[in-house]
Design an enzyme around this catalytic site. Structure first.
Site, short mmCIF file in Angstrom:
data_model
loop_
_atom_site.label_atom_id
_atom_site.label_comp_id
_atom_site.label_asym_id
_atom_site.label_seq_id
_atom_site.Cartn_x
_atom_site.Cartn_y
_atom_site.Cartn_z
N ALA A 21 39.16 28.04 39.71
CA ALA A 21 38.45 28.46 38.50
C ALA A 21 37.24 29.31 38.83
O ALA A 21 36.14 28.80 39.05
CB ALA A 21 38.06 27.24 37.69
N PRO B 225 34.47 34.79 30.83
CA PRO B 225 34.48 35.95 29.94
C PRO B 225 33.61 37.10 30.45
O PRO B 225 33.97 38.27 30.33
CB PRO B 225 33.95 35.39 28.62
CG PRO B 225 34.37 33.95 28.65
CD PRO B 225 34.28 33.52 30.09
N GLY C 81 35.00 39.09 35.29
CA GLY C 81 36.41 39.37 35.60
C GLY C 81 36.44 40.09 36.94
O GLY C 81 36.27 39.47 37.99
N ILE D 215 42.57 30.25 33.36
CA ILE D 215 42.77 29.47 34.59
C ILE D 215 44.20 28.91 34.68
O ILE D 215 44.61 28.09 33.86
CB ILE D 215 41.71 28.35 34.71
CG1 ILE D 215 40.29 28.94 34.60
CG2 ILE D 215 41.90 27.56 36.01
CD1 ILE D 215 39.98 30.09 35.56
N GLU E 230 44.39 38.20 40.62
CA GLU E 230 43.97 38.22 42.03
C GLU E 230 43.39 39.59 42.41
O GLU E 230 43.59 40.08 43.51
CB GLU E 230 45.11 37.78 42.95
CG GLU E 230 45.58 36.37 42.61
CD GLU E 230 46.32 35.66 43.71
OE1 GLU E 230 46.11 35.96 44.90
OE2 GLU E 230 47.13 34.77 43.38
N THR F 226 42.53 43.40 40.17
CA THR F 226 43.39 44.43 39.57
C THR F 226 43.74 45.52 40.60
O THR F 226 43.11 45.60 41.67
CB THR F 226 42.66 45.12 38.38
OG1 THR F 226 41.52 45.83 38.90
CG2 THR F 226 42.22 44.13 37.32
C1 LIG Z 1 47.92 35.12 33.52
C2 LIG Z 1 46.60 35.12 34.23
C3 LIG Z 1 46.31 34.14 35.16
C4 LIG Z 1 45.06 34.10 35.80
N1 LIG Z 1 44.77 33.07 36.65
C5 LIG Z 1 43.49 32.94 37.12
C6 LIG Z 1 43.10 31.76 37.86
O1 LIG Z 1 43.90 30.86 38.12
N2 LIG Z 1 41.81 31.65 38.27
C7 LIG Z 1 40.87 32.62 38.01
O2 LIG Z 1 39.73 32.44 38.42
N3 LIG Z 1 41.22 33.75 37.33
C8 LIG Z 1 42.50 33.92 36.86
N4 LIG Z 1 42.85 35.05 36.13
C9 LIG Z 1 41.84 36.08 35.87
C10 LIG Z 1 42.14 37.41 36.56
O3 LIG Z 1 41.89 37.34 37.94
C11 LIG Z 1 41.30 38.50 35.84
O4 LIG Z 1 41.88 38.67 34.55
C12 LIG Z 1 41.26 39.80 36.60
O5 LIG Z 1 40.52 39.69 37.79
C13 LIG Z 1 40.68 40.96 35.76
O6 LIG Z 1 39.51 40.60 35.10
P1 LIG Z 1 39.36 40.92 33.53
O7 LIG Z 1 40.58 40.38 32.85
O8 LIG Z 1 38.05 40.40 33.08
O9 LIG Z 1 39.41 42.50 33.43
P2 LIG Z 1 38.16 43.50 33.59
O10 LIG Z 1 37.42 43.21 34.84
O11 LIG Z 1 37.40 43.54 32.32
O12 LIG Z 1 38.92 44.89 33.80
C14 LIG Z 1 39.32 45.77 32.74
C15 LIG Z 1 39.73 47.11 33.36
O13 LIG Z 1 38.61 47.75 34.01
C16 LIG Z 1 38.92 48.02 35.36
N5 LIG Z 1 37.74 47.88 36.20
C17 LIG Z 1 36.75 46.95 36.10
N6 LIG Z 1 35.84 47.11 37.07
C18 LIG Z 1 36.26 48.15 37.84
C19 LIG Z 1 35.75 48.82 38.99
N7 LIG Z 1 34.60 48.47 39.57
N8 LIG Z 1 36.45 49.88 39.48
C20 LIG Z 1 37.62 50.27 38.90
N9 LIG Z 1 38.15 49.68 37.80
C21 LIG Z 1 37.49 48.64 37.28
C22 LIG Z 1 39.99 46.99 35.73
O14 LIG Z 1 40.73 47.37 36.87
C23 LIG Z 1 40.81 46.95 34.44
O15 LIG Z 1 41.69 48.04 34.42
C24 LIG Z 1 44.11 35.11 35.52
C25 LIG Z 1 44.41 36.13 34.59
C26 LIG Z 1 45.63 36.13 33.94
C27 LIG Z 1 45.88 37.21 32.91
#
Ligand SMILES: Cc1cc2nc3c(=O)[nH]c(=O)nc-3n(C[C@H](O)[C@H](O)[C@H](O)COP(=O)(O)OP(=O)(O)OC[C@H]3O[C@@H](n4cnc5c(N)ncnc54)[C@H](O)[C@@H]3O)c2cc1C
Length: 285
Positions: free
Chosen positions: A26, A30, A33, A59, A265, A267
């Site tokens: 975890a 919000p 990310g 999570i 893990e 993007t």
């Molecule tokens: C089904 C699912 C399971 C998950 N499981 C877990 C888990 O078990 N534990 C956990 O901790 N998390 C988990 N996550 C969270 C996941 O790791 C995040 O959703 C992911 O890291 C992206 O964060 P965000 O959704 O806030 O997107 P954001 O960070 O808001 O990104 C939005 C967009 O902006 C881009 N962006 C943001 N910053 C940059 C940058 N510096 N340079 C270039 N592009 C950028 C991103 O690439 C993306 O295209 C899970 C998510 C999902 C959907």
């Protein structure tokens, strides 16, 4: 396994190994990310306990998990170097499961919100050193990326198997569709991508076993693996025609499941940042 004390390992790992305990990781919130260090969840020391307040979302295994690695801010002045990991059991007072997400894919496992309200965590449940939680998480995530490449490879292999079976069975114009050159080319394309993903994945695994730094290689394998999985899943739907779009066959499930691999893990954009960061590091050393 990497960071726990002997007591922590004895207490949790055997139950996790038998499946009695399911684990969850975890980190995401919000506000945190891709910028995972921007946590709002706090942990304040009070006597021999930490009091944790905050929330997490998305999570995996939140519903079925018994034991969670939770990251929280212990020194707000220090940014990424003021975050600590804690081992949290779901029975700890103040732990609350939130809403379960409705997802496009990965519907075989739950993802949910977590809330911590004055949650009490004993000091002995600090995982690794205080304020090193984020730094340690980055290292562990690098290995996780290599694992994800392997999972993508396995899914692609299974998709190719389904396609070969179907293309041999399905007849159109009086012959199995595998005898149609356009279909053969799709199968060749899939095989080419799968075999290059295999080489990359095995190389990262070999380098990890040799104790080598795999930050760049794991990011490449994660990024490329997710591209390959999405392309292979798309071709698999195409080879199956209409039935590939229907829920009667497993193909549409792979197609939905593939999409998340470009997001979680780290993007694909973050993987590109990591690769570029390593290139800069290598040229400046
Ligand atoms: C089904 C699912 C399971 C998950 N499981 C877990 C888990 O078990 N534990 C956990 O901790 N998390 C988990 N996550 C969270 C996941 O790791 C995040 O959703 C992911 O890291 C992206 O964060 P965000 O959704 O806030 O997107 P954001 O960070 O808001 O990104 C939005 C967009 O902006 C881009 N962006 C943001 N910053 C940059 C940058 N510096 N340079 C270039 N592009 C950028 C991103 O690439 C993306 O295209 C899970 C998510 C999902 C959907």
């Amino acid at each position: 396994m990497e960071l726990g004390t002997e007591e922590q390992k004895k207490k949790y790992l055997p139950k996790m190994a038998t499946g009695e305990y399911i684990g969850a990781f975890a980190l995401t919130e919000p506000s945190a990310g891709s910028n995972a260090a921007n946590l709002k969840t706090t942990a304040v020391k009070k006597g021999d306990k930490y009091i944790i307040n905050g929330s997490k979302h998305y999570i995996t295994n939140a519903v079925d998990g018994q034991v969670f690695t939770v990251m929280a801010v212990t020194d707000p002045e220090k940014g990424a170097k003021g975050i600590t990991s804690f081992i949290v059991e779901k029975d700890f007072p103040g732990f609350q499961l939130g809403a379960v997400e409705e997802k496009m894919g990965l519907r075989g496992s739950h993802s949910a919100e977590l809330f911590f309200e004055d949650m009490e965590v004993p000091e002995e449940n600090v995982l690794g050193e205080v304020n090193r939680g984020y730094v340690n998480a980055l290292k562990i995530l690098a290995n996780g990326r290599a694992g994800l490449a392997a999972r993508n490879l396995g899914s692609c292999e299974k998709l190719l198997e389904h396609c070969l079976e179907y293309a041999n069975e399905r007849t159109q114009f009086g012959k199995p569709i595998i005898e149609i050159q356009a279909v053969q080319h799709m199968l060749s394309e899939m095989t080419m991508m799968i075999e290059s993903l295999r080489s990359l994945t095995y190389r990262v695994a070999w380098m990890t076993d040799q104790g080598k730094r795999v930050v760049k290689e794991a990011a490449i394998a994660k990024l490329y693996g997710s591209e390959v999985y999405n392309k292979v899943a798309d071709l698999a739907v195409q080879i199956h025609g209409g039935i590939g779009y229907m829920k009667d066959y497993p193909i549409e499930r792979y197609f939905r499941d593939a999409r998340i691999t470009k997001i979680y893990e780290g993007t694909s954009e973050i993987q590109r940042n990591i690769i570029a960061g390593e290139l800069i590091r290598e040229t400046r050393k």
